[in-house]
Design a protein around this motif. Structure first.
Motif, PDB file in Angstrom:
ATOM      1  N   LEU A 173     117.902 -45.606 -45.902  1.00  0.00           N
ATOM      2  CA  LEU A 173     116.844 -45.474 -44.898  1.00  0.00           C
ATOM      3  C   LEU A 173     117.364 -44.776 -43.644  1.00  0.00           C
ATOM      4  N   LEU A 174     118.592 -45.068 -43.255  1.00  0.00           N
ATOM      5  CA  LEU A 174     119.189 -44.393 -42.103  1.00  0.00           C
ATOM      6  C   LEU A 174     119.360 -42.904 -42.379  1.00  0.00           C
ATOM      7  N   ALA A 175     119.812 -42.565 -43.561  1.00  0.00           N
ATOM      8  CA  ALA A 175     119.976 -41.151 -43.927  1.00  0.00           C
ATOM      9  C   ALA A 175     118.620 -40.445 -43.957  1.00  0.00           C
ATOM     10  N   LEU A 176     117.609 -41.113 -44.475  1.00  0.00           N
ATOM     11  CA  LEU A 176     116.268 -40.544 -44.498  1.00  0.00           C
ATOM     12  C   LEU A 176     115.727 -40.352 -43.085  1.00  0.00           C
ATOM     13  N   ALA A 177     115.955 -41.323 -42.215  1.00  0.00           N
ATOM     14  CA  ALA A 177     115.495 -41.214 -40.823  1.00  0.00           C
ATOM     15  C   ALA A 177     116.203 -40.071 -40.109  1.00  0.00           C
ATOM     16  N   MET A 178     117.491 -39.921 -40.344  1.00  0.00           N
ATOM     17  CA  MET A 178     118.234 -38.837 -39.701  1.00  0.00           C
ATOM     18  C   MET A 178     117.775 -37.477 -40.226  1.00  0.00           C
ATOM     19  N   ALA A 179     117.527 -37.382 -41.517  1.00  0.00           N
ATOM     20  CA  ALA A 179     117.045 -36.126 -42.094  1.00  0.00           C
ATOM     21  C   ALA A 179     115.656 -35.780 -41.561  1.00  0.00           C
TER      22      ALA A 179
END
Length: 76
Positions: free
Chosen positions: A9-15
Protein backbone atom coordinates in the motif's frame (compact mmCIF):
# COMPACT_ATOMS: atom_id res chain seq x y z
CA UNK A 1 10.16 -12.18 -1.32
CA UNK A 2 6.61 -11.13 -0.91
CA UNK A 3 5.98 -7.71 0.52
CA UNK A 4 3.64 -7.21 3.39
CA UNK A 5 0.31 -5.59 2.74
CA UNK A 6 1.32 -2.30 4.36
CA UNK A 7 4.46 -2.07 2.21
CA UNK A 8 2.46 -2.73 -0.95
CA UNK A 9 0.00 0.00 0.00
CA UNK A 10 2.89 2.37 0.72
CA UNK A 11 4.46 1.60 -2.65
CA UNK A 12 1.11 2.14 -4.36
CA UNK A 13 0.60 5.45 -2.54
CA UNK A 14 4.08 6.63 -3.51
CA UNK A 15 3.56 5.62 -7.14
CA UNK A 16 0.21 7.41 -7.22
CA UNK A 17 1.67 10.56 -5.67
CA UNK A 18 4.51 10.55 -8.18
CA UNK A 19 2.10 10.09 -11.09
CA UNK A 20 -0.10 12.96 -9.87
CA UNK A 21 2.92 15.22 -9.35
CA UNK A 22 4.38 14.52 -12.79
CA UNK A 23 0.99 14.69 -14.47
CA UNK A 24 0.21 18.09 -12.97
CA UNK A 25 3.45 19.68 -14.13
CA UNK A 26 3.33 17.99 -17.53
CA UNK A 27 -0.20 19.19 -18.22
CA UNK A 28 0.68 22.67 -17.01
CA UNK A 29 3.70 22.84 -19.34
CA UNK A 30 1.67 21.53 -22.28
CA UNK A 31 -1.09 24.07 -21.63
CA UNK A 32 1.44 26.91 -21.44
CA UNK A 33 2.98 25.76 -24.72
CA UNK A 34 -0.46 25.68 -26.33
CA UNK A 35 -1.21 29.20 -25.09
CA UNK A 36 2.05 30.53 -26.58
CA UNK A 37 1.19 28.97 -29.93
CA UNK A 38 -2.10 30.93 -30.03
CA UNK A 39 -0.08 34.13 -30.67
CA UNK A 40 -2.50 36.33 -28.74
CA UNK A 41 -1.92 38.66 -25.83
CA UNK A 42 -4.21 36.57 -23.64
CA UNK A 43 -2.36 33.42 -24.61
CA UNK A 44 1.07 34.87 -23.81
CA UNK A 45 -0.14 36.25 -20.47
CA UNK A 46 -1.69 32.91 -19.51
CA UNK A 47 1.51 31.07 -20.47
CA UNK A 48 3.53 33.43 -18.26
CA UNK A 49 1.12 32.85 -15.37
CA UNK A 50 1.28 29.08 -15.81
CA UNK A 51 5.08 28.88 -16.12
CA UNK A 52 6.75 32.06 -14.88
CA UNK A 53 10.21 30.46 -14.87
CA UNK A 54 10.10 29.73 -18.61
CA UNK A 55 12.09 32.44 -20.40
CA UNK A 56 10.50 31.63 -23.75
CA UNK A 57 7.09 32.70 -22.45
CA UNK A 58 8.42 36.04 -21.22
CA UNK A 59 10.27 36.62 -24.48
CA UNK A 60 7.15 35.88 -26.51
CA UNK A 61 5.07 38.24 -24.38
CA UNK A 62 7.66 41.00 -24.64
CA UNK A 63 8.02 40.58 -28.39
CA UNK A 64 4.24 40.70 -28.82
CA UNK A 65 3.99 43.89 -26.77
CA UNK A 66 6.93 45.47 -28.57
CA UNK A 67 5.69 44.84 -32.10
CA UNK A 68 1.93 45.19 -31.55
CA UNK A 69 1.00 48.26 -33.58
CA UNK A 70 -2.76 47.82 -33.29
CA UNK A 71 -2.90 48.39 -29.54
CA UNK A 72 0.37 49.94 -28.32
CA UNK A 73 0.85 49.95 -24.54
CA UNK A 74 3.85 52.18 -24.00
CA UNK A 75 3.69 52.08 -20.20
CA UNK A 76 3.92 48.33 -20.14
Amino acid sequence: MFLSRSRRLLALAMATATAVFLGYFSIRAALANHCVELNTLEGFEKAVRLEPSNDRNWQSLGRYLQYNLDDPDLER
